[in-house]
Design an enzyme around this catalytic site. Structure first.
Site, PDB file in Angstrom:
ATOM      1  N   CYS A 182      44.903  62.537  51.849  1.00 37.69           N
ATOM      2  CA  CYS A 182      44.716  63.183  53.158  1.00 37.69           C
ATOM      3  C   CYS A 182      44.358  64.670  53.043  1.00 37.69           C
ATOM      4  CB  CYS A 182      45.963  63.014  54.012  1.00 37.69           C
ATOM      5  SG  CYS A 182      46.259  61.306  54.452  1.00 37.69           S
ATOM      6  N   HIS A 184      45.519  68.587  59.869  1.00 39.54           N
ATOM      7  CA  HIS A 184      45.337  67.172  59.540  1.00 39.54           C
ATOM      8  C   HIS A 184      45.935  66.344  60.672  1.00 39.54           C
ATOM      9  CE1 HIS A 184      45.255  63.371  57.627  1.00 39.54           C
ATOM     10  NE2 HIS A 184      46.531  63.339  57.291  1.00 39.54           N
ATOM     11  N   ASN A 223      44.829  58.561  62.047  1.00 32.44           N
ATOM     12  CA  ASN A 223      44.789  59.289  60.776  1.00 32.44           C
ATOM     13  C   ASN A 223      43.617  58.767  59.944  1.00 32.44           C
ATOM     14  OD1 ASN A 223      45.180  60.393  58.254  1.00 32.44           O
ATOM     15  ND2 ASN A 223      47.380  59.935  58.163  1.00 32.44           N
TER      16      ASN A 223
HETATM   17  O1  UT7 Z   1      48.532  61.527  56.346  1.00 28.25           O
HETATM   18  C1  UT7 Z   1      49.444  61.481  55.351  1.00 28.25           C
HETATM   19  C2  UT7 Z   1      50.790  61.606  55.678  1.00 28.25           C
HETATM   20  N1  UT7 Z   1      51.337  60.622  56.534  1.00 28.25           N
HETATM   21  C3  UT7 Z   1      52.096  61.046  57.514  1.00 28.25           C
HETATM   22  O2  UT7 Z   1      52.111  62.213  57.782  1.00 28.25           O
HETATM   23  C4  UT7 Z   1      53.001  60.071  58.209  1.00 28.25           C
HETATM   24  C5  UT7 Z   1      54.375  60.666  58.303  1.00 28.25           C
HETATM   25  N2  UT7 Z   1      55.339  59.841  58.968  1.00 28.25           N
HETATM   26  C6  UT7 Z   1      55.259  59.570  60.300  1.00 28.25           C
HETATM   27  O3  UT7 Z   1      54.311  59.957  60.989  1.00 28.25           O
HETATM   28  C7  UT7 Z   1      56.421  58.817  60.931  1.00 28.25           C
HETATM   29  O4  UT7 Z   1      57.506  58.773  60.032  1.00 28.25           O
HETATM   30  C8  UT7 Z   1      56.045  57.383  61.361  1.00 28.25           C
HETATM   31  C9  UT7 Z   1      55.117  57.430  62.555  1.00 28.25           C
HETATM   32  C10 UT7 Z   1      55.404  56.643  60.214  1.00 28.25           C
HETATM   33  C11 UT7 Z   1      57.317  56.636  61.803  1.00 28.25           C
HETATM   34  O5  UT7 Z   1      57.987  57.352  62.831  1.00 28.25           O
HETATM   35  P1  UT7 Z   1      59.543  57.615  62.712  1.00 28.25           P
HETATM   36  O6  UT7 Z   1      59.948  58.282  63.958  1.00 28.25           O
HETATM   37  O7  UT7 Z   1      59.793  58.332  61.424  1.00 28.25           O
HETATM   38  O8  UT7 Z   1      60.122  56.152  62.734  1.00 28.25           O
HETATM   39  P2  UT7 Z   1      60.983  55.415  61.612  1.00 28.25           P
HETATM   40  O9  UT7 Z   1      60.185  55.124  60.410  1.00 28.25           O
HETATM   41  O10 UT7 Z   1      62.265  56.163  61.455  1.00 28.25           O
HETATM   42  O11 UT7 Z   1      61.295  54.033  62.363  1.00 28.25           O
HETATM   43  C12 UT7 Z   1      62.063  53.985  63.558  1.00 28.25           C
HETATM   44  C13 UT7 Z   1      62.149  52.532  64.010  1.00 28.25           C
HETATM   45  C14 UT7 Z   1      62.559  51.575  62.883  1.00 28.25           C
HETATM   46  O12 UT7 Z   1      63.402  50.598  63.451  1.00 28.25           O
HETATM   47  P3  UT7 Z   1      64.987  50.685  63.214  1.00 28.25           P
HETATM   48  O13 UT7 Z   1      65.178  50.659  61.719  1.00 28.25           O
HETATM   49  O14 UT7 Z   1      65.401  51.984  63.830  1.00 28.25           O
HETATM   50  O15 UT7 Z   1      65.476  49.475  63.931  1.00 28.25           O
HETATM   51  C15 UT7 Z   1      61.257  50.928  62.499  1.00 28.25           C
HETATM   52  O16 UT7 Z   1      61.415  49.642  61.960  1.00 28.25           O
HETATM   53  O17 UT7 Z   1      60.867  52.081  64.472  1.00 28.25           O
HETATM   54  C16 UT7 Z   1      60.526  50.857  63.806  1.00 28.25           C
HETATM   55  N3  UT7 Z   1      59.073  50.800  63.675  1.00 28.25           N
HETATM   56  C17 UT7 Z   1      58.275  50.317  64.635  1.00 28.25           C
HETATM   57  N4  UT7 Z   1      58.519  49.812  65.843  1.00 28.25           N
HETATM   58  C18 UT7 Z   1      57.476  49.418  66.581  1.00 28.25           C
HETATM   59  C19 UT7 Z   1      58.322  51.212  62.629  1.00 28.25           C
HETATM   60  N5  UT7 Z   1      57.034  51.004  62.893  1.00 28.25           N
HETATM   61  C20 UT7 Z   1      56.975  50.449  64.139  1.00 28.25           C
HETATM   62  C21 UT7 Z   1      55.914  50.025  64.941  1.00 28.25           C
HETATM   63  N6  UT7 Z   1      56.205  49.534  66.158  1.00 28.25           N
HETATM   64  N7  UT7 Z   1      54.610  50.131  64.572  1.00 28.25           N
END
Ligand code: UT7
Length: 323
Positions: A114, A250, A280
């Site tokens: 990225c 980004h 992204n």
């Molecule tokens: O470009 C390179 C770098 N990449 C990034 O910068 C990405 C960085 N990370 C992020 O943008 C975020 O961490 C994400 C968008 C990937 C995830 O957001 P988050 O607020 O950190 O959510 P999380 O991973 O803590 O997940 C929260 C909940 C989980 O459920 P439980 O364990 O709380 O029951 C996940 O299983 O959301 C669930 N979840 C989803 N639910 C519905 C994860 N993906 C999804 C989804 N739809 N697509």
């Protein structure tokens, strides 16, 4: 060194097919509400089966050349930042060179995921400053749809395909006032590689593999790393957040963009956001955002523009440009 790199034009290309959150919600257990709330993403573009990274890159390059008022004959360096090349070799840059009908100069790929565009811009800037090339096409181009696990809801909602390009020219320091790339800062810390990687490769599995990410872990590091490189560039140049006309980050997640903007004390109206419509696009995200904001008249000649990115590796970088 008595040369600097001045931006002459930018361009972008997005594949025609748009994939909405609603369509994704029919394939995996997700919802438009979750995706918008957690990421700010509403849609992404997806390359057609017969459309390769080099095709996207070529179109973005032609758009940038057109924007610069230049022809392919004017270019003697092409750097393509990509983590999704057409083939193992030759480089996607070689293919782009051939598609553009360019036979002079040299071309190569650069891989920093990225952050690829920031690494490519700093690299091209140094070639231009040292006199090894006169005019460069710096391209970020990706077809991440090919390495996405479309059954993994934690990653498949985040990415899209696209390409962005910039034309920069080596100019004497005394020309064009203070226009040009003013300073860049690049960082890598390979200790973090397992937090964002592709589980395949030529030398390891002999397969292409799929993108794997510990999203929360990446998120935790992103804002701090972005802050560090942007502050480093401010220190090198003597500018501050207040001096910026535009902040072009980004486009991974609106929450990361907002967090970085706040920590850097940059007013929200100066932040260019395209993550809602592009998602992204990895190395393509910054030049695509630049193309949007330059064509709609926001970024104008003389503006002070900060670019930044962070991603797999981990890699991260920032560049300050007097447009
Ligand atoms: O470009 C390179 C770098 N990449 C990034 O910068 C990405 C960085 N990370 C992020 O943008 C975020 O961490 C994400 C968008 C990937 C995830 O957001 P988050 O607020 O950190 O959510 P999380 O991973 O803590 O997940 C929260 C909940 C989980 O459920 P439980 O364990 O709380 O029951 C996940 O299983 O959301 C669930 N979840 C989803 N639910 C519905 C994860 N993906 C999804 C989804 N739809 N697509």
């Amino acid at each position: 060194m008595n040369k600097k790199s001045v931006v002459l034009g930018v361009g972008g290309y997005l594949p025609k097919k748009i994939l909405t959150n609603e369509e994704l919600a029919r394939r995996v257990d997700t919802s438009d509400e979750w995706i918008v709330q957690r990421t700010g993403i509403r849609q992404r573009h997806i390359a057609s089966e017969d459309e390769f990274t080099s095709d996207l890159a070529e179109k973005a390059a032609r758009d940038a050349l057109n924007n610069a008022g230049l022809s392919t004959n004017d270019i003697d360096l092409i750097i393509v930042a990509t983590a999704t090349p057409d083939m193992t070799f030759p480089s996607t840059a070689s293919l782009v060179q051939q598609k553009l009908g360019i036979t002079q100069g040299f071309a190569f790929d650069l891989q920093a995921v990225c952050s690829g565009f920031l690494f490519a811009l700093a690299t091209a800037d140094n070639y231009l400053k040292t006199g090894m090339a006169k005019r460069a096409l710096v391209i970020g181009a990706e077809t991440f749809s090919r390495i996405i696990d479309w059954n993994d809801r934690t990653t498949c909602v985040l990415f899209g395909d696209g390409a962005g390009a910039m034309v920069i020219e080596a100019t004497d320091v005394s020309e064009h006032g203070d226009r040009g790339v003013l300073a860049s800062s690049l960082r890598t810390d390979g200790r973090h590689w397992k937090k964002l990687y592709v589980d395949g490769g030529v030398s390891s599995t002999g397969t292409i593999g799929h993108l794997r990410m510990q999203g929360r872990e990446v998120f935790k590091h992103a804002v701090g790393m972005i802050f560090d490189v942007v502050e480093d560039v401010f220190e090198k140049t003597g500018f501050h957040g207040d001096d910026l006309d535009w902040f072009v980050p980004h486009q991974a997640n609106k929450r990361i963009i907002d967090g970085a903007g706040k920590k850097l004390k940059i007013a929200p109206q100066k932040v260019v956001v395209t993550v809602d419509i592009h998602a992204n696009t990895s190395a393509a995200s910054v030049p695509l955002a630049l193309a949007v904001a330059s064509k709609d008249g926001r970024i104008k000649q003389g503006d002070l523009v900060m670019l930044e990115a962070m991603g797999g590796g981990f890699t991260w970088g920032a560049s300050l440009i007097r447009w």
